[in-house]
Design a protein around this motif. Sequence first.
Motif, PDB file in Angstrom:
ATOM      1  N   ARG A 115       0.850  -1.187   0.000  1.00  0.00           N
ATOM      2  CA  ARG A 115       0.000   0.000   0.000  1.00  0.00           C
ATOM      3  C   ARG A 115       0.885   1.237   0.000  1.00  0.00           C
TER       4      ARG A 115
ATOM      5  N   GLN B 184       0.742   5.677   0.625  1.00  0.00           N
ATOM      6  CA  GLN B 184      -0.025   6.826   1.092  1.00  0.00           C
ATOM      7  C   GLN B 184       0.937   7.996   1.258  1.00  0.00           C
TER       8      GLN B 184
ATOM      9  N   ALA C 152      -4.207   4.844   5.575  1.00  0.00           N
ATOM     10  CA  ALA C 152      -5.022   6.044   5.403  1.00  0.00           C
ATOM     11  C   ALA C 152      -4.476   7.113   6.330  1.00  0.00           C
TER      12      ALA C 152
ATOM     13  N   ALA D  68     -10.990   3.959   5.968  1.00  0.00           N
ATOM     14  CA  ALA D  68     -11.438   5.278   5.522  1.00  0.00           C
ATOM     15  C   ALA D  68     -11.669   6.145   6.752  1.00  0.00           C
ATOM     16  N   TYR D  69     -11.449   7.453   6.612  1.00  0.00           N
ATOM     17  CA  TYR D  69     -11.652   8.375   7.729  1.00  0.00           C
ATOM     18  C   TYR D  69     -12.436   9.585   7.251  1.00  0.00           C
TER      19      TYR D  69
ATOM     20  N   ALA E 120     -14.086   4.346   1.197  1.00  0.00           N
ATOM     21  CA  ALA E 120     -14.074   5.806   1.220  1.00  0.00           C
ATOM     22  C   ALA E 120     -15.450   6.315   1.636  1.00  0.00           C
TER      23      ALA E 120
ATOM     24  N   SER F 179      -1.770   4.362  -5.832  1.00  0.00           N
ATOM     25  CA  SER F 179      -2.031   5.600  -5.118  1.00  0.00           C
ATOM     26  C   SER F 179      -2.393   6.679  -6.126  1.00  0.00           C
TER      27      SER F 179
END
Length: 282
Positions: A6, A8, A48, A114-115, A165, A254
């Motif tokens: 991943r 970010q 995230a 997700a935030y 998301a 990304s």
Amino acid sequence: GVTATRLQYDPASEVLVVGTAQGVRLIDSRTGMVQEPVLADQLVQALALGPDGVVLAGTKAGWLVGIDPVTGTERFRVMAHPERTVGELGIPGVGTATVPHLPSSAVRGVAAIAYDPASHTLATAGFGYARFWDVGSGSTTPIESVALTWTLAANRLAGGPTAAAFTDGGSALLVADPFYEWRIERASGAVTSGSPVRERLSFVTQGDWTAPSLIDSGRLLTAFTGGFVTVSDFVGGTLERQLQHGVGEPTSMSVAADGDRILVSGSEGVVILSLRGDGPIS
């Protein structure tokens, strides 16, 4: 070398966060300095950015961990998705759901995060279910758990969400695996699902079950081992664009801050693609 699972980027600290099978690597984009790995004994499946600049990492073992992007220290660690069989989940709607195309019925950790900064709500998604957490309260207990089942194949669980998301001002959560997608309404808990056009693409195989995906501005992007990245409308499942990536087996993806470019890494290299359909940039 270390394979990225991943990616970010944190624009505030200018740190590139790389999730790997041996933890999290923090790279200062200004100096190129790489810190010692965080969570070195964990396979990181999700990344995230959370409240106060914290980096949120989800692991295959089920941990949700908050990491300071500058110092690399852990701010918190919560067992978010414990290793359980389907029958042990105890989530309404799961029942005796079958598990397609997988060798075991075990839940495999935190696969997507997700935030939503407006409501201070954090969501985690894994095999078969999603969970919501009130970050503002400081509680380590989820406020809600929701089953992710296929409505098109009765009572089947999600194979393994790879993207999540919030949308519509945080009123709903979008979750996707490479073949199906779900929308969870926060107020009612209602879940709707669909089968996108990707399911009918000739180059998609069951080996793509964990193909990296991301959700950006209502678009769902998935990188397949057949050499293509698909860009589709999340709600309607309409295929908008199909891009060649040439990186072998994709491992991570990304999107740039401008929303026009994506970085795809894989077993045979890294490529930056234009979402305007102009081909590889580098």
